[in-house]
Design a protein around this motif. Sequence first.
Motif, PDB file in Angstrom:
ATOM      1  N   ARG A 188     -33.738   6.115 -13.013  1.00 40.34           N
ATOM      2  CA  ARG A 188     -32.561   6.964 -12.858  1.00 40.34           C
ATOM      3  C   ARG A 188     -32.852   8.200 -12.006  1.00 40.34           C
ATOM      4  O   ARG A 188     -31.923   8.907 -11.612  1.00 40.34           O
ATOM      5  CB  ARG A 188     -32.028   7.363 -14.237  1.00 40.34           C
ATOM      6  CG  ARG A 188     -31.422   6.196 -15.004  1.00 40.34           C
ATOM      7  CD  ARG A 188     -31.153   6.535 -16.457  1.00 40.34           C
ATOM      8  NE  ARG A 188     -32.391   6.736 -17.208  1.00 40.34           N
ATOM      9  CZ  ARG A 188     -32.432   7.026 -18.509  1.00 40.34           C
ATOM     10  NH1 ARG A 188     -31.303   7.157 -19.182  1.00 40.34           N
ATOM     11  NH2 ARG A 188     -33.586   7.189 -19.120  1.00 40.34           N
ATOM     12  N   SER A 255     -30.783  13.214 -21.218  1.00 38.51           N
ATOM     13  CA  SER A 255     -29.447  12.614 -21.226  1.00 38.51           C
ATOM     14  C   SER A 255     -28.516  13.495 -22.040  1.00 38.51           C
ATOM     15  O   SER A 255     -28.834  13.880 -23.167  1.00 38.51           O
ATOM     16  CB  SER A 255     -29.501  11.207 -21.835  1.00 38.51           C
ATOM     17  OG  SER A 255     -28.205  10.737 -22.166  1.00 38.51           O
ATOM     18  N   VAL A 257     -25.325  12.496 -22.727  1.00 37.11           N
ATOM     19  CA  VAL A 257     -24.451  11.598 -23.480  1.00 37.11           C
ATOM     20  C   VAL A 257     -25.151  11.053 -24.718  1.00 37.11           C
ATOM     21  O   VAL A 257     -24.586  11.010 -25.803  1.00 37.11           O
ATOM     22  CB  VAL A 257     -23.960  10.443 -22.585  1.00 37.11           C
ATOM     23  CG1 VAL A 257     -23.207   9.407 -23.411  1.00 37.11           C
ATOM     24  CG2 VAL A 257     -23.060  10.990 -21.488  1.00 37.11           C
ATOM     25  N   GLU A 262     -31.519   7.882 -24.717  1.00 38.81           N
ATOM     26  CA  GLU A 262     -31.542   7.634 -23.280  1.00 38.81           C
ATOM     27  C   GLU A 262     -32.266   8.735 -22.504  1.00 38.81           C
ATOM     28  O   GLU A 262     -32.038   8.915 -21.326  1.00 38.81           O
ATOM     29  CB  GLU A 262     -30.111   7.476 -22.748  1.00 38.81           C
ATOM     30  CG  GLU A 262     -29.368   6.293 -23.327  1.00 38.81           C
ATOM     31  CD  GLU A 262     -29.995   4.944 -23.019  1.00 38.81           C
ATOM     32  OE1 GLU A 262     -30.930   4.910 -22.189  1.00 38.81           O
ATOM     33  OE2 GLU A 262     -29.570   3.937 -23.602  1.00 38.81           O
ATOM     34  N   ASP A 309     -27.126  11.510 -16.710  1.00 40.97           N
ATOM     35  CA  ASP A 309     -25.747  11.035 -16.868  1.00 40.97           C
ATOM     36  C   ASP A 309     -24.805  11.647 -15.834  1.00 40.97           C
ATOM     37  O   ASP A 309     -23.805  11.030 -15.472  1.00 40.97           O
ATOM     38  CB  ASP A 309     -25.236  11.360 -18.273  1.00 40.97           C
ATOM     39  CG  ASP A 309     -25.988  10.594 -19.343  1.00 40.97           C
ATOM     40  OD1 ASP A 309     -26.094   9.357 -19.210  1.00 40.97           O
ATOM     41  OD2 ASP A 309     -26.487  11.228 -20.288  1.00 40.97           O
ATOM     42  N   THR A 310     -25.108  12.854 -15.370  1.00 38.72           N
ATOM     43  CA  THR A 310     -24.229  13.538 -14.419  1.00 38.72           C
ATOM     44  C   THR A 310     -24.938  13.958 -13.138  1.00 38.72           C
ATOM     45  O   THR A 310     -24.288  14.404 -12.191  1.00 38.72           O
ATOM     46  CB  THR A 310     -23.626  14.807 -15.055  1.00 38.72           C
ATOM     47  OG1 THR A 310     -24.681  15.754 -15.305  1.00 38.72           O
ATOM     48  CG2 THR A 310     -22.908  14.491 -16.359  1.00 38.72           C
ATOM     49  N   TRP A 400     -19.398  10.597 -14.922  1.00 34.34           N
ATOM     50  CA  TRP A 400     -20.747  10.307 -15.401  1.00 34.34           C
ATOM     51  C   TRP A 400     -21.013   8.823 -15.199  1.00 34.34           C
ATOM     52  O   TRP A 400     -20.107   8.002 -15.126  1.00 34.34           O
ATOM     53  CB  TRP A 400     -20.918  10.698 -16.869  1.00 34.34           C
ATOM     54  CG  TRP A 400     -19.966  10.030 -17.805  1.00 34.34           C
ATOM     55  CD1 TRP A 400     -20.133   8.865 -18.481  1.00 34.34           C
ATOM     56  CD2 TRP A 400     -18.659  10.496 -18.174  1.00 34.34           C
ATOM     57  NE1 TRP A 400     -19.036   8.570 -19.239  1.00 34.34           N
ATOM     58  CE2 TRP A 400     -18.120   9.550 -19.076  1.00 34.34           C
ATOM     59  CE3 TRP A 400     -17.901  11.624 -17.830  1.00 34.34           C
ATOM     60  CZ2 TRP A 400     -16.855   9.705 -19.633  1.00 34.34           C
ATOM     61  CZ3 TRP A 400     -16.651  11.764 -18.385  1.00 34.34           C
ATOM     62  CH2 TRP A 400     -16.137  10.823 -19.281  1.00 34.34           C
ATOM     63  N   TYR A 401     -22.271   8.499 -15.098  1.00 36.03           N
ATOM     64  CA  TYR A 401     -22.656   7.124 -14.779  1.00 36.03           C
ATOM     65  C   TYR A 401     -22.380   6.190 -15.951  1.00 36.03           C
ATOM     66  O   TYR A 401     -22.681   6.499 -17.104  1.00 36.03           O
ATOM     67  CB  TYR A 401     -24.135   7.046 -14.422  1.00 36.03           C
ATOM     68  CG  TYR A 401     -24.489   7.697 -13.112  1.00 36.03           C
ATOM     69  CD1 TYR A 401     -24.144   7.097 -11.905  1.00 36.03           C
ATOM     70  CD2 TYR A 401     -25.156   8.909 -13.071  1.00 36.03           C
ATOM     71  CE1 TYR A 401     -24.460   7.689 -10.690  1.00 36.03           C
ATOM     72  CE2 TYR A 401     -25.487   9.505 -11.863  1.00 36.03           C
ATOM     73  CZ  TYR A 401     -25.135   8.897 -10.674  1.00 36.03           C
ATOM     74  OH  TYR A 401     -25.450   9.490  -9.493  1.00 36.03           O
ATOM     75  N   GLY A 404     -25.688   4.509 -18.144  1.00 40.42           N
ATOM     76  CA  GLY A 404     -26.405   5.697 -18.589  1.00 40.42           C
ATOM     77  C   GLY A 404     -27.853   5.427 -18.932  1.00 40.42           C
ATOM     78  O   GLY A 404     -28.691   6.319 -18.857  1.00 40.42           O
TER      79      GLY A 404
END
Length: 523
Positions: A188, A255, A257, A262, A309-310, A400-401, A404
Motif C-alpha cells: 500500500r 489505517s 478505518v 490493517e 486508507d486515504t 478512501w480506498y 483497504g
Amino acid sequence: MDTRKSFALRQARSHGYRAPAPIGMGVGRPAPTVFASGALHALARGHEHPACITLPERNCSHALADLEENARLAEFEAAIKGGFDAIVPALQEIAALGLGEDFARRAQEIAQRRLGFQFSQAVLERAWVNGPEMGLLFGEATFAALESAIARFSQQIRAEMAAGQSLDSFLVDCGFHAVSISTCSDGRLKGLFPFILRLPSSALVRRDAFAGVLFDIEEDVRHWESAELRRFREGYPTMADANTRYLKVAVYHGSSVDPSHEGCAAHGSNINTAIEAALERLYQFRLAIENAFCCGASTDLLLIGVDTDTDAIRIHIPDANGDLSPHRYVDNAELYKQTLGLDRDQATLAVYEAIRAASNSDGWGRGEGMPHDGMRRLIATLLINNMSQIEYVGQYHGGWYQDGGHAERFIGVGNGFQEVQIRNLAYYAHVDTVEEGAQHLDIGIKIFKKLNVSRHLPIPMVLRYRYDSRVPGSRDRVVERVRRVAAAIEARYANLLDQGLLILRARVQDRPLGSAIEEVDLG
C-alpha cells in the motif's frame, strides 16, 4: 517564500489551525491515536471523508491540488492495474472452453484479446493430459503484466528526468546533498513517490523498503560514506566543506478505518510499535555516523506516517537539534480540511503556520525550537504535494480506498523495483541474502497465502537485482548472486514450490533507472 513573513501574516490572520494535542506513549502515558482523528473515525463509520464534507456529491476542490496531474495519474493507475485485474477473468474464460482439439488456438485468442499477449504454446498443447495448468498460466500472465507495467514506468521515468533535476536543485537549496528514504515493504506504500509525495525520480534520492521500516543501518552507513566521498572527490552535488546535510527519512503506516487489523503487519498493526521502531532505527543510524565520523558528520532525520486508507500523511517535525517526537507532527488530513476554502496563497501560508504551531507543541511533543529553514521548506513542499493526493483519493476512489487491506499482485525481491510505483501492486522485500532477509520474505509469503494460496492460485515472485556496467564483471557477479538467492528461496519454501504454489522469475538490470531488463535462467 519568506517564511518569517508568512508566519507573521498567519499570526495576524488565523484560520483556525489547531496544533496536535499532546499525547504520550508507553507505560503510564496515553497511547497516540496517530490515524484516528474524529474525522477519520467518521470515515470508518461511513460518514464524512476527512478531506471534504460534501462527499459523495464532491463539489469542493482544494486550491493547492493539481487536478490535471490527478487526471493523468488516474489514467496511468487504471491502465497498469487493469492489466493485472484482467488475468483471472481471462483464465476463467479459458477454463470454460473445454478440451477440444482447438483448445490451444482458442485460449491464445482469449489471451491476446483480453491480456494483450499469448501464453506458452507448449503449456496449452499439453492441457489434454491433465487439463489446463492454470497455476502456470496465472504466473505467466502476471509476469507479462509486470513487464508491460515496467515498460510504461520506464517511459515515465525518462519523462521525469527534467523534473528530477529540478528536485535535485531544490534539495540542495534546502541544504541536503543526499536523501535516503526507507519505507515499509507493504504494497500500500508502493505509490509513495509518484502519488503520495509527488516526487519525481532523482539522482540524489535513494529508496529502499523493509518490513516494518527496519532498514539496514550498515547499508545506509555505506551509502552515506559513498555520498560523502563523492562530495570530496567530485564536488557533487556540493563541495565537501559546504554546509549541507545527509537526510535520512523513515516512512511508517497505519489505517484509519481498521487500525487494529490493517496497520503494519510487521508490527502486529500496532501503530505505537511501528513509530517506536522507525524512530529507533533513525537514531541508531545517526549515532552510527557520529560514533564513526564524529559529531561533525551532520545528518538530518525525518519521520513520515501514511494513512493507507486515504493517503494523507503526517510529518513529525524535527526540533532545532534534529530530534523527533511521536507527538509533534502536522496532520495533513486535518490541514486539508482547515484550508479548503482558502486561496492558494492563503493555503500556502497556513501550511507554514502549521509547521510553526507543531514546533511549539507542549507536553510530550515539546521540542527545542524549530528546524532549520531548509527543513521547513522541504516539509511544507511535501505537505502541499500531498494535498493533491488527498484530493485524488476523493476524486477517483470515493474518499478512501476500497482495498483497504493487502491486495498486492506479486512479491518483488531484490534491489531493483524503483520503476514499479503504484499502490498495492507489489509487496517488496529488500533482500541481500535470504538469511538476512528471511523476516521480510516470510511476511510477504504470509500475506500471499491469504491473497493467493487460499484461492488455489500460486504466488508470483520476481527477483530483480541491479548491476553496475561501469564495474568490470559486475553483471556476472550479480547473476550468480541472483541464482544463489533463488536457490535459497526454493529451499526455504520447498513445500509451496512442490505444490506449484510458488513461481519464480529472475531479472537483472543496469544501474541507471529505466535500463533494459534482462532475464536470468534459473536452470
